[in-house]
Design an enzyme around this catalytic site. Sequence first.
Site, PDB file in Angstrom:
ATOM      1  N   ASP A  74       6.557  50.481 -16.336  1.00  0.00           N
ATOM      2  CA  ASP A  74       7.758  49.648 -16.198  1.00  0.00           C
ATOM      3  C   ASP A  74       8.141  49.019 -17.539  1.00  0.00           C
ATOM      4  OD1 ASP A  74       5.634  47.889 -16.420  1.00  0.00           O
ATOM      5  OD2 ASP A  74       5.930  46.919 -14.499  1.00  0.00           O
TER       6      ASP A  74
ATOM      7  N   HIS B  49       2.980  43.060  -6.028  1.00  0.00           N
ATOM      8  CA  HIS B  49       3.842  44.105  -6.591  1.00  0.00           C
ATOM      9  C   HIS B  49       3.040  45.126  -7.396  1.00  0.00           C
ATOM     10  CE1 HIS B  49       4.906  41.863 -10.643  1.00  0.00           C
ATOM     11  NE2 HIS B  49       3.745  42.458 -10.719  1.00  0.00           N
TER      12      HIS B  49
ATOM     13  N   ASN C 198       2.276  38.708  -6.299  1.00  0.00           N
ATOM     14  CA  ASN C 198       2.926  38.834  -4.987  1.00  0.00           C
ATOM     15  C   ASN C 198       2.673  40.212  -4.382  1.00  0.00           C
ATOM     16  OD1 ASN C 198       4.424  40.433  -6.634  1.00  0.00           O
ATOM     17  ND2 ASN C 198       6.377  39.396  -6.327  1.00  0.00           N
TER      18      ASN C 198
ATOM     19  N   GLU D  94       8.833  45.271  -6.240  1.00  0.00           N
ATOM     20  CA  GLU D  94       8.601  43.928  -5.697  1.00  0.00           C
ATOM     21  C   GLU D  94       8.593  43.981  -4.169  1.00  0.00           C
ATOM     22  OE1 GLU D  94       7.950  41.607  -7.772  1.00  0.00           O
ATOM     23  OE2 GLU D  94       9.286  41.604  -9.496  1.00  0.00           O
TER      24      GLU D  94
HETATM   25  C1  GLP Z   1       4.007  42.794 -14.826  1.00  0.00           C
HETATM   26  C2  GLP Z   1       3.903  44.085 -15.614  1.00  0.00           C
HETATM   27  C3  GLP Z   1       3.181  45.147 -14.773  1.00  0.00           C
HETATM   28  C4  GLP Z   1       1.831  44.587 -14.360  1.00  0.00           C
HETATM   29  C5  GLP Z   1       1.998  43.328 -13.523  1.00  0.00           C
HETATM   30  C6  GLP Z   1       0.686  42.635 -13.135  1.00  0.00           C
HETATM   31  O1  GLP Z   1       4.954  42.895 -13.827  1.00  0.00           O
HETATM   32  N1  GLP Z   1       5.194  44.539 -16.012  1.00  0.00           N
HETATM   33  O2  GLP Z   1       3.049  46.343 -15.513  1.00  0.00           O
HETATM   34  O3  GLP Z   1       1.107  45.560 -13.633  1.00  0.00           O
HETATM   35  O4  GLP Z   1       2.773  42.398 -14.243  1.00  0.00           O
HETATM   36  O5  GLP Z   1       0.217  41.892 -14.231  1.00  0.00           O
HETATM   37  P1  GLP Z   1      -1.167  41.129 -14.285  1.00  0.00           P
HETATM   38  O6  GLP Z   1      -2.209  42.176 -14.350  1.00  0.00           O
HETATM   39  O7  GLP Z   1      -1.107  40.322 -15.553  1.00  0.00           O
HETATM   40  O8  GLP Z   1      -1.248  40.286 -13.065  1.00  0.00           O
END
Ligand code: GLP
Length: 232
Positions: free
Chosen positions: A67, A137, A135, A142
């Site tokens: 992403d 995602h 959340n 989302e």
């Molecule tokens: C963001 C990033 C994703 C990542 C997610 C979870 O949305 N763009 O690529 O997987 O956060 O991040 P974290 O591992 O810091 O909780």
Amino acid sequence: MRVWEYAKKEELGVATASLFMEELHKHPDLLLCAATGSSPIPLYNQLAKIATQNSSLFHHLRLIPLDEWIGLPSLEGSCDEYLQQHLMEPLKIDQGRYLKFDAGNSDLEQECLRIGQLLKQEGPIDLCILGMGKNGHLGFNEPAVKLQPHCHIASLSTESQQHGMIRATVLKPSKGITLGMQDILSSRRIILLISGDGKEEAKQQFFSRTISPKCPASMLWQHNNVDCFVLV
Ligand code: GLP
């Protein structure tokens, strides 16, 4: 789904990297889809260590982002900057093997179609590294009533807008570009990482094994080759 629990980040890094290397030995030119954020850092750090001993191991690998934020004022906090810093540079991956997203494209729908075409030519993804968000995602898929199958422009949740990667950005992006759930579920193998504070509720939902678009990560229970690593 195989679920593994680790109490130390370093141990989680070693375990996930060993699984990664197993796949790389089988497919040296593997198509890797990589999440950003804090969850994959122990894995990426361990891969960087392995690369200092033998960087040629990663020469044939191809990388596609999971992403990217849309509308950041600079590279700072972008997934591109992160992937350059944590994977491209340390693993000495040739820029030609990086299937970068152009989040600055004036026609973002066209950019999604281009990425879809790229995935058709180069895919499927051999190994997909995911981090579950606060959340539930995955990338910018989302929680919603319906999830999107392919690359699309997503409206970001408040949780995503408050993510640490963009803590320095005053004007938070409201949109992101992301691979869709079918793109992710078509991966041959998936490593799901669950770590970090504020994820108790999402974790509970995920481990209830109820498959629901309200917790996009729960869709992974349908896949037959997922290793889920949890930092406890
Ligand atoms: C963001 C990033 C994703 C990542 C997610 C979870 O949305 N763009 O690529 O997987 O956060 O991040 P974290 O591992 O810091 O909780």
